[in-house]
Design a protein around this motif. Structure first.
Motif, mmCIF file in Angstrom:
data_model
loop_
_atom_site.group_PDB
_atom_site.id
_atom_site.type_symbol
_atom_site.label_atom_id
_atom_site.label_comp_id
_atom_site.label_asym_id
_atom_site.label_seq_id
_atom_site.Cartn_x
_atom_site.Cartn_y
_atom_site.Cartn_z
ATOM 1 N N GLN A 151 0.918 -1.399 -0.100
ATOM 2 C CA GLN A 151 0.005 0.028 -0.064
ATOM 3 C C GLN A 151 0.878 1.256 0.080
ATOM 4 O O GLN A 151 0.546 2.045 -0.620
ATOM 5 N N LEU A 152 1.957 1.142 0.635
ATOM 6 C CA LEU A 152 2.907 2.461 0.732
ATOM 7 C C LEU A 152 3.519 2.704 -0.475
ATOM 8 O O LEU A 152 3.884 4.043 -0.665
ATOM 9 N N THR A 153 3.847 1.567 -1.243
ATOM 10 C CA THR A 153 4.901 2.086 -2.259
ATOM 11 C C THR A 153 4.468 2.838 -3.076
ATOM 12 O O THR A 153 5.105 3.804 -3.576
ATOM 13 N N PRO A 154 2.897 2.757 -3.788
ATOM 14 C CA PRO A 154 2.803 4.129 -4.737
ATOM 15 C C PRO A 154 2.572 5.613 -4.147
ATOM 16 O O PRO A 154 3.167 6.706 -4.807
ATOM 17 N N ARG A 193 5.700 10.755 3.802
ATOM 18 C CA ARG A 193 4.396 10.427 3.191
ATOM 19 C C ARG A 193 4.112 9.324 3.975
ATOM 20 O O ARG A 193 2.696 8.836 4.029
ATOM 21 N N ALA A 194 4.969 8.167 4.109
ATOM 22 C CA ALA A 194 4.462 7.112 4.948
ATOM 23 C C ALA A 194 4.328 7.210 6.335
ATOM 24 O O ALA A 194 3.581 6.327 6.788
ATOM 25 N N THR A 359 5.076 -0.101 -8.393
ATOM 26 C CA THR A 359 4.379 -0.970 -7.445
ATOM 27 C C THR A 359 5.211 -1.885 -6.748
ATOM 28 O O THR A 359 6.564 -1.925 -7.013
ATOM 29 N N PHE A 360 4.779 -2.416 -5.686
ATOM 30 C CA PHE A 360 5.634 -3.402 -4.572
ATOM 31 C C PHE A 360 6.027 -4.455 -5.524
ATOM 32 O O PHE A 360 7.598 -4.669 -5.377
ATOM 33 N N GLU A 361 5.449 -4.989 -6.114
ATOM 34 C CA GLU A 361 5.783 -6.073 -7.215
ATOM 35 C C GLU A 361 6.892 -5.630 -8.121
ATOM 36 O O GLU A 361 8.017 -6.491 -8.212
ATOM 37 N N ALA A 541 12.877 11.303 -20.598
ATOM 38 C CA ALA A 541 12.518 10.950 -19.326
ATOM 39 C C ALA A 541 11.011 10.333 -19.664
ATOM 40 O O ALA A 541 10.187 10.884 -20.272
ATOM 41 N N PRO A 542 10.575 9.539 -18.669
ATOM 42 C CA PRO A 542 8.995 8.884 -18.924
ATOM 43 C C PRO A 542 8.141 9.952 -18.491
ATOM 44 O O PRO A 542 8.383 10.704 -17.736
ATOM 45 N N PRO A 543 6.826 10.025 -18.939
ATOM 46 C CA PRO A 543 6.152 11.090 -18.716
ATOM 47 C C PRO A 543 5.676 10.936 -17.337
ATOM 48 O O PRO A 543 5.376 9.899 -16.568
ATOM 49 N N SER A 544 5.182 12.019 -16.630
ATOM 50 C CA SER A 544 4.811 12.032 -15.046
ATOM 51 C C SER A 544 3.521 11.462 -15.076
ATOM 52 O O SER A 544 2.627 11.647 -15.926
ATOM 53 N N ASN A 545 3.123 10.584 -14.056
ATOM 54 C CA ASN A 545 1.973 10.177 -13.913
ATOM 55 C C ASN A 545 1.048 11.085 -13.423
ATOM 56 O O ASN A 545 1.030 12.123 -12.814
#
Length: 545
Positions: A151-154, A193-194, A359-361, A541-545
């Motif tokens: 849950q915390l990773t994102p 944040r966590a 993600t955590f995975e 760079a990858p686009p921001s989410n």
């Protein structure tokens, strides 16, 4: 600020401490180390009337040298040795061959909490005994944070993305950064944040006050430990006053948030249909633990704030130190080894496979990043001597190969840096090899290294698997050893992997010709070198989410 205030407040006592210091260490009344000094292997001590006080003073800048000397002379032969320390008196250094047997002793014989309390001098630096007597905030780190990493990773990834844009910028032109300062700001924001969520994790003033409080506790603890027992009440009181003052500064920022959270939690418990979903963060878990313990005093907003600060105190600087070191290790490596390119390729592939979000995975698939972090911890550990434990059995303990019984109250420790630079364990140990731990055959187990049984040694090498940074073993003690390994290592490694992945996918790093060296003070290796690194936003760079 914390260090400056500590110097100002303790300066009037420096002369008195110096005058009493020699008497303190030369008095037979205070010497419980007579057998350790005169009948056992010892480094850094010269016999004579002034031998011991001068040795403890030299330990401020000689500890690393003595640790290396003792390791090569005694530890590799399986023999413990004694080393002077201005903070801890006569410290006994455990050889690798005895790590499992000694660090596996029961808690009522060899105390980890007693050693931690001595390091921080909690009787002086933390006045509120409701916090130190019941330490379920450690359980929150060890259990709830580890169990809820998915849950915390994102959220951590989101906060790091925001933090990098704020502190490293979005310009595609090169800019120079203070690497230690920027790493701390990024880690502090993402961790909180966590720990406590928005808005506190984005309050720059609050994060700076956390930093000051942590420095005051650690530097204050060192100052008290270096003070003769006769004068410790004076220095301890002044240091405690400073720590309490800095806590009150941080309290002004976090107290309203904690009060609001307590009120909402009470409403939800009283009225199940109350429209509020409790956040999944450390603050909420601390509140739940406080309610469950049955002691109403633990639900005091100030007590909960202190637990929140202590979680920050024991985590922010170590995580910041590690990512700061990894960056310097990468940018100072031979460019022909292409470490950054290989790590970036792995991050890009895993990121794409995860659908463009961390993600955590997905984080668990970053095997090369994991190896690079572990290698950086090996190559640039936070201490030259570490993992202190305190002998708390009234009758002391007896070690193999050590004639004298180690008395009650003595500190034992591990020669961390010397183990990590042992050529019999790590080939080319003086070189940073980012992918060392991705190769099963690259690292030998310490017990096998010092074993006389060649057959068992060869058999062990055939069964090796790639090692994770989370592994606790004899050859790698960066995250602790045995049952008392670092309780927050799962959270910390997860956060560091996200940090590295986002950094490499979104920024270019300028190379440096020579790695800035850490400064050896006491057992610590401090990043007080003012290193700067050039960075720029990657055009691809990858686009921001």
């Amino acid at each position: 600020m914390a260090a400056y205030l500590l110097c100002i407040l303790t300066a009037p006592f420096a002369l008195v401490i110096a005058s009493v210091y020699t008497w303190h260490w030369m008095s037979p009344f205070y010497s419980r180390y007579n057998d350790l000094l005169h009948s056992q292997p010892i480094v850094g001590y010269r016999k004579g009337w002034w031998g011991w006080p001068l040795a403890t003073l030299r330990s401020v800048y000689k500890s690393k040298q003595w640790s290396d000397e003792g390791y090569n002379k005694y530890s590799k032969a399986g023999v413990p040795f004694t080393m002077p320390s201005i903070e801890r008196g006569a410290a006994v250094i455990i050889p690798p061959r005895q790590l499992k047997s000694v660090y596996g002793l029961p808690e009522n014989v060899l105390g980890v909490q007693a050693a931690q309390d001595q390091t921080l001098q909690v009787d002086w630096t933390i006045w509120d005994k409701r916090v130190t007597d019941v330490r379920f905030h450690i359980s929150v780190i060890r259990h709830q944070m580890t169990k809820n990493l998915k849950q915390l990773t994102p959220a951590i990834a989101d906060e790091l993305e925001r933090g990098f844009e704020e502190w490293w910028g979005t310009e595609t032109k090169w800019r120079e950064l203070s690497i230690w300062d920027s790493c701390f700001k990024l880690v502090a924001g993402a961790s909180n944040r966590a720990f406590c969520g928005i808005p506190l994790c984005r309050d720059v003033d609050f994060l700076q006050r956390l930093r000051d409080h942590a420095l005051a506790i650690f530097l204050g603890g060192a100052a008290i430990n270096a003070t003769p027992e006769l004068l410790r009440p004076v220095v301890g009181f002044v240091t405690g006053l400073l720590c309490e003052f800095l806590f009150r500064r941080a309290l002004k920022k976090c107290l309203p948030v904690v009060r609001e959270r307590l009120e909402k939690t009470t409403m939800l418990k009283s009225y199940p249909d109350y429209s509020w979903i409790p956040p999944s963060d450390s603050l909420q878990w601390i509140i739940e633990e406080s309610r469950a313990c049955g002691d109403s005093h633990q639900l005091s907003p100030e007590v909960i704030c202190k637990r929140l600060l202590l979680i920050n105190d024991i985590s922010l600087h170590t995580t910041s130190f590690t990512v700061h070191n990894l960056i310097l290790d990468l940018v100072s490596s031979d460019p022909s080894k292409c470490y950054i390119e290989a790590l970036r390729e792995e991050c890009a592939r895993v990121f794409e496979e995860a659908g463009g979000s961390w993600t955590f995975e997905a984080i668990n698939k970053l095997k090369l990043v994991d190896s690079a972090i572990r290698e950086s911890i090996r190559f640039t550990p936070i201490t030259s001597v570490g993992l202190p434990r305190t002998v708390i059995h009234p009758n002391g303990i007896q070690l193999d190969g050590f004639g004298a019984k180690i008395p009650y109250g003595t500190t034992i420790a591990t020669p961390m840096e010397a183990i990590h630079f042992d050529e019999d364990i790590y080939k080319n140990s003086r070189q940073f090899d980012a992918f060392r731990f991705a190769h099963p055959e690259a690292v030998r187990n310490v017990l096998d290294t010092f074993s006389d049984n060649d057959h068992s040694r060869d058999k062990s090498s055939l069964n090796q698997k790639p090692k994770s940074s989370l592994s606790l073993d004899d050859a790698f003690v960066g995250f602790g050893f045995g049952k008392h390994g670092c309780p927050g290592r799962y959270f910390a490694l997860n956060e560091m992997k996200i940090f590295v992945a986002h950094m490499l996918l979104n920024y270019d790093l300028g190379t440096v010709q020579k790695r800035p060296q850490l400064i050896d003070v006491l057992w610590l290796k401090l990043p007080f070198h003012g290193a700067k690194v050039r960075v720029r936003r990657r055009i691809t760079a990858p686009p921001s989410n």
